[in-house]
Write an enzyme that holds these catalytic residues in place. Structure first.
Site, PDB file in Angstrom:
ATOM      1  N   GLN A  79      44.244  76.565  39.465  1.00 27.84           N
ATOM      2  CA  GLN A  79      43.740  77.769  39.386  1.00 27.84           C
ATOM      3  C   GLN A  79      43.897  78.493  40.741  1.00 27.84           C
ATOM      4  OE1 GLN A  79      39.412  77.443  39.981  1.00 27.84           O
ATOM      5  NE2 GLN A  79      38.968  77.950  38.073  1.00 27.84           N
TER       6      GLN A  79
ATOM      7  N   SER B  48      40.151  81.311  44.701  1.00 26.72           N
ATOM      8  CA  SER B  48      39.575  81.487  45.902  1.00 26.72           C
ATOM      9  C   SER B  48      40.816  82.113  46.718  1.00 26.72           C
ATOM     10  CB  SER B  48      39.210  80.190  46.262  1.00 26.72           C
ATOM     11  OG  SER B  48      37.938  79.898  45.609  1.00 26.72           O
TER      12      SER B  48
ATOM     13  N   SER C 110      43.765  72.884  43.889  1.00 25.67           N
ATOM     14  CA  SER C 110      43.930  71.476  43.632  1.00 25.67           C
ATOM     15  C   SER C 110      45.214  71.449  42.796  1.00 25.67           C
ATOM     16  CB  SER C 110      42.801  71.049  43.166  1.00 25.67           C
ATOM     17  OG  SER C 110      42.134  71.420  42.118  1.00 25.67           O
TER      18      SER C 110
ATOM     19  N   GLU D 275      34.254  75.586  33.217  1.00 24.16           N
ATOM     20  CA  GLU D 275      34.353  74.710  34.517  1.00 24.16           C
ATOM     21  C   GLU D 275      33.173  74.150  34.972  1.00 24.16           C
ATOM     22  OE1 GLU D 275      35.710  76.457  38.187  1.00 24.16           O
ATOM     23  OE2 GLU D 275      35.991  74.644  39.320  1.00 24.16           O
TER      24      GLU D 275
ATOM     25  N   GLU E 157      24.065  77.102  46.448  1.00 24.38           N
ATOM     26  CA  GLU E 157      23.462  78.341  46.775  1.00 24.38           C
ATOM     27  C   GLU E 157      23.749  79.499  45.631  1.00 24.38           C
ATOM     28  OE1 GLU E 157      24.949  76.513  48.935  1.00 24.38           O
ATOM     29  OE2 GLU E 157      23.339  76.175  50.345  1.00 24.38           O
TER      30      GLU E 157
END
Lengths: 393, 422
Positions: free
Chosen positions: B129, B132, B164, B247, B391
């Site tokens: 994926q 980020s 990953s 996910e 968070e």
């Protein structure tokens, strides 16, 4: 299938919610705080006769609605959840879950005494109290401080032939609804082991002294027996201990379900307040400190609901788990989650949450009081540990 | 064995009602276990049989790894397949199984699903994926990787991180900015990128465990055919949300088998080391067990209540609680281990002959935990960061499920190129 509510179960939940909302608004709940027994006999009768929901888990053979194919614990949990939401003042825990379950397990009922009592429970006419605590209020069939003299009026009771009157002497403390009860179901020591006995309110030598409770919505009393006439019911020994243990399981389910309903209500109240209360020019719920507290409350409510429903389905025999372990898990989770939810509700509300006028303290006290009943959370933790950690893998 | 070619839309497969579809799926699972006993069948052959029987994702259409059954049926099917010793597909190809597959099915063309799903499930092609970036973590929508349309192709340049399995993957889910003049959420588009194509460079990123489970991926004019776009141009954020919800459900949903996962590791350790038992540790473990079981049962309940509705924000509850629980469970394990907690299995390069962790995921070949407590302990530190920080997840629960107002924002409505970054 577990967690998959049937249409009938959903209807029951809706019915219970509408009844509880209508009958137990905050004014009605507060009105009960100052009454002698802390609950509303008319509402209790209505639950029995109008809604017909008091025999859900009581055996059909004794006049209830529970049958092997429809044991009724999921339904009882849904009812208790909705009544818990509003802190409804009704003796569901003591009369149906505790005394009713114990009566369901007495076995042979030659005199028809169990059927008579269950019949009264089902139509909402009778309030019962199960006396299974010792003189210090500890929930423990092993240390009950009430003893039988072994029989009077010419008949000694060998622990098998029911119906013969005996006399009970001793003390039990922290007995739920004892002052209000029409009939007490008393676990007493006999030469043949612990045995259940039926004692009528007003019996000779019976004294009930109300205790001042932290949670004013549930009443406890000190009960003293002084050569009090009693009728043995069921057999003595392991069967009586098992009946009381079964009662505790169903009682714990009702407590857990009540915690789910009350917890959900606390979350709703907190979210409503966090949306409407403005400080620094914004709703306080937009601050992460408050928002994240509410998120944790949501997790607590959802997990409480999962373990409680799992316990209900397991008591109904619909999962492969051990019923007592499932109930103990529900107690361990909800008896921590419910007080935490109440504390968070006080915090989210700020000063108003600490006032007598705001309803949160009623929920907080219910949470703390409930966590101390039926042996408390610590005993459930210990049983769970013995079951899942100590047992051979 | 050939791939079936019939397709039907989700939830309306052969079999008239949910009960019949459930029964059919369970029958199919038993048949596969009987014809391809997983303990004696090569993994790939077993997975092929599962896919062709529609047991990969039972709620997918027939011919694409499903049977058009309700998603809740998957747990019962997995119980049969995994109960007989079958692998846990999620751990074999986590990005592929849990995230790419539903996204490709929902937003890609039929041809794309036909091409990609079977190799994905049987692990011929692993997935990663590319979301980020160094400058876009929790604020994913602020990402800067650019994709520009040139003819029938998109040309992509930028840097991705925390990827990953990028070094093992054949395909990537890629989110890239196609219009920097739009506010940040509106200028994104979603693609499937061929990791073997030119302009894709993968560099390992070493983490505190000593391993390099993640990578940096540098994209330099990498090319993607327009047919590998998922969803409309500028709709990438919406597509990404379905991926992320899947996910979080996949991470949080976990196994419905009691005492599996990290708590299973802790229970095994506890039973194997009675010499290290103390009352304090016993009390902690039973509390952890109760929390793990509450999380497990909540996952089960949500799956059943969800039925055939799409994955929602509820999955965030499982991800949040699972991540925090994992950390505490492994902290517990190190406390049990006493003096051995001071030791570590090694920071050297991974043993090339050890194939138990070929996917880079935190599990062995069948998904069973590798009982390397020190490594699991260190690895769990990332659990509350990856796949949405705790968070962010609490914000999601507060805002999406409870309806609380969002925080004050300074980037709303501004073109992406005017928003401060750094």
């Amino acid at each position: 299938m577990e967690f998959d509510l049937t249409d009938e179960q959903r209807s029951l939940r809706d019915l219970a919610r509408s009844f509880a909302t209508r009958t137990f608004d905050e004014t009605a709940v507060r009105a009960q705080l100052d009454t002698e027994h802390g609950f509303d006999r008319d509402a209790w009768r209505a639950l029995g006769t109008d809604l017909g929901v008091l025999g859900l888990t009581l055996p059909a053979a004794l006049g209830g609605d529970s049958e092997p194919g429809a044991p009724g614990h999921v339904e009882l949990a849904l009812l208790a959840e909705e009544l818990g939401r509003t802190l409804a003042g009704v003796p569901l825990l003591g009369t149906v879950a505790l005394a009713g379950t114990a009566l369901s397990h007495v076995g042979d009922d030659p005199g028809g005494l169990a059927a008579e009592l269950v019949g009264g429970v089902v139509d909402g006419g009778t309030v019962l109290a199960l006396v299974a605590t010792d003189a210090r209020g500890r929930w423990s069939p092993d240390t009950t401080d009430v003893t039988t003299d072994g029989g009077t009026d010419g008949g000694t009771d060998g622990g098998t032939d029911g119906g013969t009157e005996v006399r009970l002497t001793g003390t039990a403390s922290h007995v739920l609804d004892a002052a209000a009860a029409d009939t007490l179901l008393v676990l007493a020591r006999t030469p043949d082991g612990p045995r259940l006995h039926v004692v009528r309110a007003g019996a000779e030598g019976l004294r009930t002294t109300p205790q001042t409770t932290l949670d004013q919505t549930r009443r406890l009393a000190l009960v003293r027996f002084d050569a009090t006439p009693a009728t043995p019911i069921g057999t003595a020994g392991a069967a009586a201990v098992a009946a009381v243990a079964a009662a505790r399981d169903v009682g714990a389910l009702v407590l857990a379900a009540g915690a789910v309903g009350a917890g959900a209500r606390l979350l709703e109240t907190s979210v409503e307040h966090a949306k409407g209360r403005l400080q620094f020019g914004r709703p306080i719920g937009s601050f992460q400190g408050v928002k994240h507290r509410c998120a944790d409350m949501l997790v607590a409510v959802e997990q409480s609901r999962s373990v409680t429903y799992h316990a209900a389905w397991t008591l109904d025999g619909a999962t492969d788990d051990d019923p007592r372990t499932a109930v103990d898990l529900a107690t361990v989770v909800t008896a921590a989650a419910f007080p935490a939810l109440a504390k968070n509700t006080v915090q989210v509300h700020g000063g108003i949450g600490f006032t007598w006028e705001h309803p949160t303290h009623l929920y907080y006290k219910r949470a703390v009081g409930d966590a101390a009943l039926l042996g408390g959370r610590a005993a459930a933790v210990e049983r769970l540990a013995a079951s899942v950690l100590d047992a051979a893998s | 064995m050939s791939t079936a070619t019939t397709t039907s839309s989700t939830g309306t497969g052969t079999g008239s009602d949910p009960g019949a579809r459930r029964a059919r799926a369970l029958d199919a699972a038993r048949a596969v276990v009987a014809s391809h006993p997983p303990t004696s069948t090569p993994r790939r052959a077993f997975l092929e049989a599962c896919f062709d029987a529609g047991l990969a994702w039972v709620h997918f259409p027939e011919g694409l790894g499903g049977l058009g059954a309700e998603p809740g049926v998957q747990a019962a099917v997995d119980e049969i397949l995994q109960g007989a010793g079958g692998p846990i597909p999620f751990w074999l190809n986590p990005m592929g199984y849990g995230m790419a597959a539903p996204t490709v099915l929902d937003h890609g063309s039929a041809e794309l699903s036909e091409r990609l799903l079977r190799p994905l499930y049987v692990c011929d092609e692993l997935w990663c994926q590319l979301f980020s970036e160094p400058g876009a973590g929790s604020d994913l929508a602020g990402l800067a990787t650019r994709a520009e349309k040139v003819g029938d192709e998109w040309v992509v340049s930028g840097q991705k991180v925390w990827t990953s399995s990028a070094h093992l993957a054949r395909w990537a889910l890629l989110l890239a900015r196609t219009d920097p003049d739009q506010p940040k959420h509106r200028g994104l588009t979603y693609f499937v990128l061929d990791m073997h194509g030119p302009g894709v460079e993968v560099r390992p990123l070493r983490q505190m465990t000593g391993e390099a489970e993640f990578n940096e991926v540098h994209l330099t004019e990498a090319r993607i055919p327009d047919s590998h776009r998922l969803g409309e141009v500028g709709e990438g954020w919406r597509v990404a949300m379905t991926t992320l919800m899947n996910e979080r459900s996949a991470i949080g949903g976990g196994s419905s088998v009691r005492g599996s996962g990290s708590i299973g590791s802790a229970l095994r350790l506890w039973r194997s080391r009675p010499d290290l038992h103390t009352p304090e540790l016993r009390a902690r473990l039973v509390e952890l067990f109760a929390r793990a079981d509450a999380a497990r049962l909540t996952g089960d309940r949500f799956r059943i209540e969800q039925g055939d509705r799409p994955a929602g924000a509820e999955g965030s509850i499982g991800k949040l609680t699972g991540a925090e629980l994992n950390q505490e469970v492994y902290e517990f394990c190190l406390d049990v281990l006493g003096p051995d907690a001071a030791l570590y299995s090694g920071y050297g390069p991974p043993d090339e002959t050890d194939e138990t962790d070929e996917t880079g995921g935190p599990g062995g070949p069948g998904g069973e935990p590798v009982e390397d407590y020190g490594r699991l302990f260190l690895r769990s530190r990332a659990n509350t960061i990856e796949g949405g920080t705790s968070e962010v997840l609490r914000n999601i629960l507060g805002e999406r499920l409870l309806g609380l107002p969002g925080d004050v924002r300074v980037d709303t409505g501004k073109p992406w190129r005017e928003v401060p970054r750094g």
